[in-house]
Every structure is written in C-alpha cells, then in structure tokens.
Design a protein around this motif. Structure first.
Motif, mmCIF file in Angstrom:
data_model
loop_
_atom_site.group_PDB
_atom_site.id
_atom_site.type_symbol
_atom_site.label_atom_id
_atom_site.label_comp_id
_atom_site.label_asym_id
_atom_site.label_seq_id
_atom_site.Cartn_x
_atom_site.Cartn_y
_atom_site.Cartn_z
ATOM 1 N N PRO A 170 0.814 -1.219 0.000
ATOM 2 C CA PRO A 170 0.000 0.000 0.000
ATOM 3 C C PRO A 170 0.849 1.272 0.000
ATOM 4 O O PRO A 170 0.428 2.301 -0.518
ATOM 5 C CB PRO A 170 -0.823 -0.118 1.289
ATOM 6 C CG PRO A 170 -0.883 -1.588 1.555
ATOM 7 C CD PRO A 170 0.424 -2.144 1.061
ATOM 8 N N PHE A 204 1.504 3.226 -3.374
ATOM 9 C CA PHE A 204 0.433 3.957 -4.062
ATOM 10 C C PHE A 204 0.931 5.285 -4.618
ATOM 11 O O PHE A 204 0.712 5.612 -5.786
ATOM 12 C CB PHE A 204 -0.749 4.180 -3.105
ATOM 13 C CG PHE A 204 -1.810 5.098 -3.657
ATOM 14 C CD1 PHE A 204 -2.729 4.631 -4.584
ATOM 15 C CD2 PHE A 204 -1.888 6.422 -3.253
ATOM 16 C CE1 PHE A 204 -3.718 5.471 -5.106
ATOM 17 C CE2 PHE A 204 -2.866 7.264 -3.765
ATOM 18 C CZ PHE A 204 -3.775 6.788 -4.693
ATOM 19 N N ASN A 233 -5.041 1.211 -3.706
ATOM 20 C CA ASN A 233 -5.920 2.014 -2.861
ATOM 21 C C ASN A 233 -7.289 2.074 -3.539
ATOM 22 O O ASN A 233 -7.595 3.034 -4.248
ATOM 23 C CB ASN A 233 -5.349 3.418 -2.644
ATOM 24 C CG ASN A 233 -6.156 4.216 -1.652
ATOM 25 O OD1 ASN A 233 -7.227 3.810 -1.214
ATOM 26 N ND2 ASN A 233 -5.649 5.385 -1.291
ATOM 27 N N ALA A 236 -9.492 5.297 -3.560
ATOM 28 C CA ALA A 236 -8.990 6.564 -4.105
ATOM 29 C C ALA A 236 -9.680 6.874 -5.432
ATOM 30 O O ALA A 236 -9.742 6.036 -6.330
ATOM 31 C CB ALA A 236 -7.477 6.487 -4.300
#
Length: 170
Positions: free
Chosen positions: A76, A79, A110, A113
């Motif tokens: 993560p 990202f 993500n 997002a």
C-alpha cells in the motif's frame, strides 16, 4: 645505539589485564549502519523522484519511481509512487498506455482513491475513448463526489458529453 629495550617493555601489560569482551561489554551496533529495508529504499527513491520533479527532470524522476516500484511496488505504501509515475507518463502522449497501467495499479493498491480513476478518465477523454472515459469518471465520482471531472461530461450517458446531450434534448 642499537641496544635492545629493557625486558619490562617486551610484554604488553594491557593484554594481560583486560578480560575477554562479552556481549554486555560490547557497544551496540547503531541502527543506521543496518541495511535499509526495501520499503525504506523505495521511500528514499520516491523522495528523490519528487526532487527531480521540482527540477523539471522528468526522465530522472520516472527512473527513480520505476526503481522504487521494483523494490516495493505491491505494498500500500507504493500507491504514491504509482500515482506519480502515472501523472508523469500522462505528460507524454507516447506513454499513455504505460500511464494507464500505472494508474490501474494505483487504483488496486488504494481501491477507495478517486484520483487514479479521474486521471484515467482524462486520458481516455483526450484519446477519444468516450465510453472508457465515462466509466472512469463515473467510478471516480462514486468514490468521491467532489472529485474534479472535465466540464461538459454527463454521468448519465457514457457516449455523449453533457453539452451535446443538452443540445440534442437528452
């Protein structure tokens, strides 16, 4: 004068007086000397890429981001690297396919997002792929209703921009 030194200087008294070092006596190894993790090296490359971006050194920034992604591209924390790589690739029409790929990875890292979807929509819009653009804009707005999408796009009909829909009476 080449006379030998007195016998008292031949033996080293320090060697006789010191005990064998034990782990409790040895100083701790500083953490800074340890090899940084792949995630930390990737973070440093991201910072370096941002510095290159501020200097308008796009190709160096892209190389740094690609190196960061090779080190830690699935976490993560990657990202931001994927997003910046996508944005930089958007600047050159020849890199549009690779820009989409980077933004798709960012959207997987993500899923909440909206920005990767909005950027993909803008690229598809510029390329004339209306249905793809509309799908991306729709997804971006589902994730964040305040996300910016180009003026004139309707979220109802994926094939007709809003201004054309109004003119046609749709």
């Amino acid at each position: 004068d080449l006379t030998p030194p007195p016998a008292q200087f031949l033996s080293d008294p320090l060697e006789l007086d010191l005990p064998e070092p034990t782990p409790a006596v040895l100083p701790p190894v500083p953490v800074e000397e340890a090899e940084p993790s792949a995630a930390e090296r990737a973070r440093r490359l991201l910072v370096k890429a941002k510095s290159y971006m501020m200097q308008d050194r796009t190709s160096e920034a892209i190389r740094s981001l690609e190196q960061a992604i090779k080190l830690d591209g699935d976490s993560p924390g990657a990202f931001e690297s994927w997003m910046l790589l996508g944005k930089l690739r958007l600047s050159n029409p020849a890199w549009s396919t690779r820009a989409i790929e980077a933004l798709q990875v960012a959207s997987r890292l993500n899923p909440r997002a909206a920005e990767p979807w909005a950027l993909m929509g803008e690229l598809y819009h510029r390329k004339g792929f209306r249905a793809n653009a509309q799908g991306c804009f729709r997804r971006a707005l589902e994730l964040d209703p305040s996300v910016a999408v180009p003026a004139g796009w309707s979220v109802e009909d994926p094939t007709v921009p809003a201004k054309e829909a109004q003119a046609a009476g749709l």
